[in-house]
Motif scaffolding. Structure first.
Motif, short mmCIF file in Angstrom:
data_model
loop_
_atom_site.label_atom_id
_atom_site.label_comp_id
_atom_site.label_asym_id
_atom_site.label_seq_id
_atom_site.Cartn_x
_atom_site.Cartn_y
_atom_site.Cartn_z
N ARG A 35 -10.61 -1.43 -2.22
CA ARG A 35 -9.21 -1.13 -2.19
C ARG A 35 -9.32 -0.14 -1.04
O ARG A 35 -8.24 -0.31 -0.30
CB ARG A 35 -8.64 -0.65 -3.51
CG ARG A 35 -8.69 -1.85 -4.39
CD ARG A 35 -7.74 -1.51 -5.70
NE ARG A 35 -7.64 -2.73 -6.46
CZ ARG A 35 -7.33 -2.51 -7.66
NH1 ARG A 35 -7.44 -1.45 -8.36
NH2 ARG A 35 -7.12 -3.80 -8.55
N ALA A 79 -7.24 -0.76 2.82
CA ALA A 79 -6.13 0.12 3.35
C ALA A 79 -6.83 0.69 4.91
O ALA A 79 -5.80 1.65 5.28
CB ALA A 79 -5.92 1.33 2.54
N ILE A 115 0.87 -1.24 -0.09
CA ILE A 115 0.10 0.01 0.02
C ILE A 115 0.60 1.37 -0.22
O ILE A 115 1.76 1.41 1.00
CB ILE A 115 -0.85 -0.04 1.25
CG1 ILE A 115 -1.99 -1.05 1.15
CG2 ILE A 115 -1.70 1.40 1.43
CD1 ILE A 115 -2.80 -1.30 2.40
N SER A 153 -2.75 1.09 6.76
CA SER A 153 -1.87 2.26 6.14
C SER A 153 -2.21 3.57 6.71
O SER A 153 -2.56 3.52 7.64
CB SER A 153 -2.56 2.36 4.68
OG SER A 153 -3.73 3.24 4.73
N VAL A 174 -4.07 4.58 -3.75
CA VAL A 174 -4.44 3.32 -3.12
C VAL A 174 -5.73 2.72 -3.99
O VAL A 174 -5.76 1.59 -4.01
CB VAL A 174 -5.13 3.62 -1.67
CG1 VAL A 174 -5.93 2.68 -1.14
CG2 VAL A 174 -4.08 4.19 -0.51
#
Length: 419
Positions: free
Chosen positions: A194, A198, A76, A152, A313
């Motif tokens: 996605r 993260a 990431i 992340s 990201v």
């Protein structure tokens, strides 16, 4: 050199606009005349277009044979704090720092944000959300920070998405009062998933105009998103709710969708960063684009860092969307190298810019051009064939809706623990 005929179309408000709309529906020859006078039918007279439209600049086989982007990146992306953006808005940096130093938790912030969303519903930024899902995502993020294992730098950051993107449990209504009525999504759009991978907490769906066909987000089904800087004004569109909720300070970034300006227009109306992404950079799976060859999803953000990291990201190859195979892997490696633009060429369409009637706009354009030149960029004039083809609507609609409400001082206090 491209030439463009100046077109003058009627500007109508209130009852005259309603009468004209009825005339267009009942009297076909009226619609035809207005379309012809407004140069809307000129494309029919363009007989020299003999190429097949394509969204790819190079042949498909050539791209695939030379492209290294065969799968989504495993790591990431992240940014370096030493060069972070400075802003009076809260950024993902503020969320991440507050969580890492135990100043608050994603769960506490979630409660504050839910209260802020409810308190500001009269401004029509957020259309639908699930308190249960928000708190569930926040609790998982809180646990990760307690263990010192955030996914992340965006873990625990709250991001709403335009309501043409699927979010599990929410109806993807696309700005209407009837599409997917009673049929909530059972899978997340790829870009939504996605973001969640993260650690992003999806705040809900933002208001858009019906089917994306508008530049002001005037929507009788949901109400028009009010511009936080002037609540009697529009946020622009069609991703108006996304821009409004960021400009209000409730969230640092939101996702919009852009075909003809639907991210860039509201970003400019609200003084934010907005990015229309390159076709294929972000998967379109789980979206409802009316114009899939030009419509893409992109971030609207309070800072350049929020925009760039969110974009990185949500980007990448998606095997369910063949167009994503034609783009290289997204990288933030040289993101902070802004001290020079040596070797970059920037094209300026002077013939088009000369049509801008507001001097303040071109003053800013000139300012940016001179600044880019000072960094080493080369500015060249270019001519785009067929740029003169009309793209304006039949009517220039000005929205003068007065929203009787107090100023939108939303929620840069969201990170403050509740008493």
């Amino acid at each position: 050199m491209t030439t463009r005929t100046k077109v003058s179309t009627p500007e109508l408000y209130g009852w005259p606009l309603i009468a004209a709309a009825n005339a267009l529906e009942m009297l076909p020859f009226v619609a035809n005349k207005i379309a012809r006078d407004g140069a809307m039918l000129d494309l029919r007279d363009c007989n020299d277009i003999d190429e097949i439209p394509t969204t790819l600049a190079l042949p498909e086989n050539y791209i695939l044979n030379n492209n290294k982007a065969t799968s989504a990146p495993t790591a990431i992306p992240k940014l370096q704090e030493e060069t972070k953006s400075r802003s009076h808005y809260l950024s993902f940096w503020d969320y991440h720092d507050a969580y890492m130093h135990k100043k608050t938790t994603p769960t506490q912030v979630a409660k504050n944000l839910i209260a802020a969303v409810e308190a500001h519903q009269k401004y029509h930024w957020i259309r639908s959300y699930s308190k249960e899902q928000i708190l569930k995502q926040a609790e998982a993020s809180t646990l990760r920070y307690e263990l010192g294992q955030p996914l992340s730098q965006l873990d625990g950051v709250f991001i709403p998405v335009k309501e043409e993107l699927d979010v599990v449990g929410l109806e993807t209504k696309f700005g209407t009062s009837f599409i997917n009525d009673g049929k909530p999504a059972t899978e997340n759009a790829t870009l939504v998933q996605r973001l969640m991978n993260a650690g992003v907490i999806i705040l809900g769906h933002t208001v858009m105009n019906e089917l994306g066909w508008d530049t002001f987000t005037v929507n009788p089904a949901t109400g028009m998103p009010a511009n936080p800087f002037d609540i009697s004004s529009s946020c622009g569109g069609s991703s108006g709710g996304s821009a409004g909720v960021v400009a209000s300070g409730i969230v640092p970034v939101a996702i919009g969708c852009d075909g003809g300006g639907s991210v860039r227009i509201p970003a400019s109306f609200c003084g934010l960063y907005g990015l229309k992404t390159t076709t294929g950079r972000v998967s379109s799976v789980g979206g409802r684009p009316v114009d899939p060859t030009v419509s893409v999803s992109g971030p609207i953000a309070a800072t350049a860092d929020d925009m760039a990291l969110t974009y990185a990201v949500m980007s990448g190859v998606d095997e369910k969307d063949p167009r994503t195979r034609f783009q290289p892997v997204m990288s933030l490696e040289n993101y902070t190298l802004t001290h020079t633009l040596e070797g970059m060429t920037i094209g300026i369409t002077k013939t088009f810019n000369d049509l801008v009637e507001e001097p303040a706009i071109m003053d800013q354009m000139t300012h940016f051009m001179r600044y880019f030149e000072s960094l080493g960029a080369k500015i060249v004039e270019i001519d785009i064939p067929d740029l003169a083809m009309p793209t304006s609507s039949l009517f220039a609609l000005k929205c003068s809706t007065l929203l009787h409400a107090t100023p939108a001082n939303a929620a840069n206090s969201a990170l403050t623990p509740a008493s």
